[in-house]
Design an enzyme around this catalytic site. Sequence first.
Site, PDB file in Angstrom:
ATOM      1  N   THR A 142       0.875  -1.193   0.000  1.00 15.48           N
ATOM      2  CA  THR A 142       0.000   0.000   0.000  1.00 15.48           C
ATOM      3  C   THR A 142       0.904   1.233   0.000  1.00 15.48           C
ATOM      4  O   THR A 142       1.303   1.691  -1.059  1.00 15.48           O
ATOM      5  CB  THR A 142      -0.977   0.019   1.191  1.00 15.48           C
ATOM      6  OG1 THR A 142      -0.259  -0.153   2.394  1.00 15.48           O
ATOM      7  CG2 THR A 142      -2.022  -1.067   1.051  1.00 15.48           C
ATOM      8  N   LYS A 168       3.792  -6.926   4.051  1.00 12.11           N
ATOM      9  CA  LYS A 168       3.519  -5.532   3.689  1.00 12.11           C
ATOM     10  C   LYS A 168       3.196  -4.791   4.980  1.00 12.11           C
ATOM     11  O   LYS A 168       2.760  -5.386   5.965  1.00 12.11           O
ATOM     12  CB  LYS A 168       2.380  -5.412   2.681  1.00 12.11           C
ATOM     13  CG  LYS A 168       0.991  -5.735   3.167  1.00 12.11           C
ATOM     14  CD  LYS A 168       0.175  -4.717   3.907  1.00 12.11           C
ATOM     15  CE  LYS A 168       0.246  -3.324   3.401  1.00 12.11           C
ATOM     16  NZ  LYS A 168      -0.695  -2.460   4.237  1.00 12.11           N
ATOM     17  N   THR A 179      -1.634  -3.049  11.135  1.00 10.16           N
ATOM     18  CA  THR A 179      -1.769  -3.104   9.658  1.00 10.16           C
ATOM     19  C   THR A 179      -0.599  -3.677   8.958  1.00 10.16           C
ATOM     20  O   THR A 179       0.233  -3.015   8.364  1.00 10.16           O
ATOM     21  CB  THR A 179      -2.042  -1.790   8.962  1.00 10.16           C
ATOM     22  OG1 THR A 179      -3.201  -1.265   9.493  1.00 10.16           O
ATOM     23  CG2 THR A 179      -2.225  -1.970   7.459  1.00 10.16           C
ATOM     24  N   GLU A 265       6.539   4.549   7.633  1.00  4.97           N
ATOM     25  CA  GLU A 265       6.143   5.756   6.916  1.00  4.97           C
ATOM     26  C   GLU A 265       7.026   6.935   7.297  1.00  4.97           C
ATOM     27  O   GLU A 265       7.031   7.373   8.433  1.00  4.97           O
ATOM     28  CB  GLU A 265       4.663   6.048   7.167  1.00  4.97           C
ATOM     29  CG  GLU A 265       3.783   5.075   6.398  1.00  4.97           C
ATOM     30  CD  GLU A 265       2.311   5.160   6.744  1.00  4.97           C
ATOM     31  OE1 GLU A 265       1.962   5.822   7.730  1.00  4.97           O
ATOM     32  OE2 GLU A 265       1.514   4.535   6.022  1.00  4.97           O
ATOM     33  N   ASN A 388       0.269  10.460   6.041  1.00  6.24           N
ATOM     34  CA  ASN A 388      -0.980  10.136   6.715  1.00  6.24           C
ATOM     35  C   ASN A 388      -2.025  11.233   6.678  1.00  6.24           C
ATOM     36  O   ASN A 388      -3.202  10.985   6.896  1.00  6.24           O
ATOM     37  CB  ASN A 388      -0.693   9.678   8.144  1.00  6.24           C
ATOM     38  CG  ASN A 388      -0.164   8.264   8.124  1.00  6.24           C
ATOM     39  OD1 ASN A 388      -0.858   7.360   7.675  1.00  6.24           O
ATOM     40  ND2 ASN A 388       1.075   8.079   8.554  1.00  6.24           N
TER      41      ASN A 388
END
Lengths: 393, 393
Positions: A142, A168, A179, A265, A388
Amino acid sequence: MDIKGFQFSAVEAAIKKQGRKDLALIFSEVPAQAAAVFTTNAVKAAPVLLSAERIAGGRAQALVVNSGNANACTGEQGMRAARETSRLVAEGLGLPDEAVQVSSTGVIGVQLPMDRMRAAIPALVEGLTSGTLDDVAEAIMTTDTFPKMEARSGQAGGVSYTVAGIAKGSGMIMPNMATMLSFIITDAAVEAQTLDRCFRRAVATSFNAITVDGDTSTNDTCLVLANGMAGNQAIAGETPEALAFEALLRDVLLSLAKQIVKDGEGATKFVEIRVTGAKSDADAKRAAMAVANSSLVKTAFFGQDANWGRIFAAVGYSGAEVDQSLLSLCFDTVCMAKHGVFAGGDAEALGTEVLRKKEFTVSVDLGLGAGAATVYTSDLSHEYVNINADYRS
Amino acid sequence: MDIKGFQFSAVEAAIKKQGRKDLALIFSEVPAQAAAVFTTNAVKAAPVLLSAERIAGGRAQALVVNSGNANACTGEQGMRAARETSRLVAEGLGLPDEAVQVSSTGVIGVQLPMDRMRAAIPALVEGLTSGTLDDVAEAIMTTDTFPKMEARSGQAGGVSYTVAGIAKGSGMIMPNMATMLSFIITDAAVEAQTLDRCFRRAVATSFNAITVDGDTSTNDTCLVLANGMAGNQAIAGETPEALAFEALLRDVLLSLAKQIVKDGEGATKFVEIRVTGAKSDADAKRAAMAVANSSLVKTAFFGQDANWGRIFAAVGYSGAEVDQSLLSLCFDTVCMAKHGVFAGGDAEALGTEVLRKKEFTVSVDLGLGAGAATVYTSDLSHEYVNINADYRS
C-alpha cells in the site's frame, strides 16, 4: 528459491488508483498445514472474521489477497464480498470454499468493488502458471516503498526444505499485528501443533516486537502454510529438527519485521530498543514499547537530538517498575546516563554522533532484575505527517 | 481581577536562552490551605518529590517556579538544588522552608544553574511589590506561544471571592498531568478536605481529559492555594456553596486545559472527542483517549481527511468493550457511520466540510450502555515534528 508445490499469481483489478497489481493469489498444489495470528483489534475486517473461522480447522490450500481496500467497517455487505471472493477463487481452483484464506489491506469503510473483483479473478487463477512470489509481494503493497521478502533453507532428517515469506506494512505498525500482512510458505512437513506453537513464538519476538506509530489495525494477518512437499518426515515436538525449524522461521519473520520498520512511513532511522534489568520480561517489554512509541522520543531521533531525558520519562510512565536512581542508558556503546543522571564528560558529543547514524541501539538498564526485551522502531519525521494527512486523497 | 492577599513577581535568571523572564514567585500574605496533584510518572523531578512531601501538611504560603530547566533526572544534586532554592526564598520572605512549594519545567537531565538562581532570588522577592499574575503566567512558558490565564468570581454566604489560575504546557500533554504546570489561587476560605476533594474532581474532567501527544512528563504539577482573605465562612462539606465553588474551580481548570490544547505544539485544530453508549465511564474514557492519541487519526485531522475508519480502528484497540456492528460516528452534526458502516449519501462531502473548521466535535456512540466521557485534543502537524526535533538546540 526452491520451494516445492506452491504457485503464485498477481493481476491488476483496479482497486487501487495507481494502475498497479492489487490482487494476488498463493496456491499450494496439496492441502497445507496452516496456522495464523490475526489482529487483536475489536473492530475486525470481514476477511479477518472469515479467515479466522476457517483457520480453526488447521488446513488451507489457497490465499487470495487484495490491496487498496481493507474491507473493514463494511458490515454484512463486506462479509458477503469476502465470501464471494473466496468462492470464486475456490471454484476456479476446484477447491472447497473452506480451503481459501482471504485477506485485504487498504482504506477502511469503503465497500470492495465486487464487479472489478469478479472480472479479475479468472485471470488471477490462470496466472498461476507463470507468477512468482515477488509478484505477490509487490501486489500487496500500500504505502510501502519496497516489497518485503525473505527466504531461508534448512534440513530435517537429511531432507532440505525452504521457508519463504513476504510482508507488507509501513504505517499503523504496532505490536499485536498492526496493519501488517505477512504470508509465510514452506515445503517442509510440520505436525499441526508444532507448526502453531513455533509460529506463535516466532511472531512474539518479531512482528510483535516492532512499532512505528502505536496504532493497531483492523486487518492484520500473519499466515503460514506448510505443504510438506519437501518430503521430510513431519517435524514434531521439541526435537532438534523442530527447534531448528522454529529458529529458521523466526529468522524469516524477524527479517520481514525489520524490513517493515525500515520502510516505516517517513522513517529515516532504524532503532533497536533494548531494555534489561527489569523485574520481568513483561515489564521490560512495557518499558521498551513506551520508548518506541513516544512521539517525543521519536521526533528527537529524527532531529538527531541525544535527549536521553525523554527516554527516561517514557520508561517512567510505561507502567514498568522503575527506581529512577538505578536507571542507566547508552546510545550504542556511549553511556549517556548512569544512576539516573547524566554521565558527563564527552557523552553529549559522542551520543549525538551515534544519533547521526541511520541505525543505532538504545540500551536502557532498569537495574532491578533479569527481565529483558528488545523492540524495533523508527523515528517520527515530517514525511509521516505528509503520508498520513493525505492518505485517502 | 480582585483577589485578596496574593503577591506576584517574575525576573530573568538566565536559565532559558531567550532572555525572557524565567523565575517566578507567588506569595500569599497569610498561610493558605493547599492541595496539589502531581505527575504519575515513576521518574519524578526533584521539585515534585520535595513539593509532594511538603503538601502532605495541607498548607503553603509561597510557590517558586522556574522554566528552562526541569531539574529532573538530576539525582541528589538536583534535590539539593530544589531545597536550596526554597530555603533562599523562605529566608527572603521570612517563612519556614516547609511553607514554600517548588516547581520546575524545561529540559530534563541538566543540573539547575544554582549560581544564577542565587543571584536572581533577592530581586525576585523584592519584585513582589509590583508584579502581577500575568508576569508569572509569562515566566513559566516554555514552548507555549501564549500565556494561559483564567479567573472567575463567586459568592459564599454573601461574600464575594475570586478563583484565578495560570497554566503552561504545550507538548507532552497527556492525562495524569503531563508536562503541565498549573497554579490556582483563590481568596476564598475553604476547609481542607473540601478543597482537596473539589480540586481532584475538577482536575479529573479538565487537565486529565486533555491530550496532545500521549507523553506524561516528570514534572507535572497542579497546585491550588486558598488563603481565606475574602473573609467568607469556610466553604465545607457538600453544601450549595461547596458545589458552587467546585463548579467555578472546574470552569477555571477547563478553560486553562482547553487553552493548553489550543496551544498544543503545532496544533492547527481543536477537537472535542465525545464517547457515549459505553459499558462504563471508564470504558468511554479509554475509547476517547485512544482516538485522541492516535497518530493516524490526528494526522487525518491535520489533513482535513474525513477518515472515520481510523477512528473506529482506534476505538477497537482501546481496550473498551466494542461491538463493531453497533458503532456510530458523527463529525459535529454530520453522521458519517451507523451500525458500523459508512452512512452513505452526502456524508463524505459534508464531513470534509466539518473538518475544514478550526474546531469541531467527534461523537462516537458505542451503543452498549450509559458510559460517557469527553476529552480534548489537537491534530498532529508538521510543526509538531519541527518543535520536538529541535527542542534542545
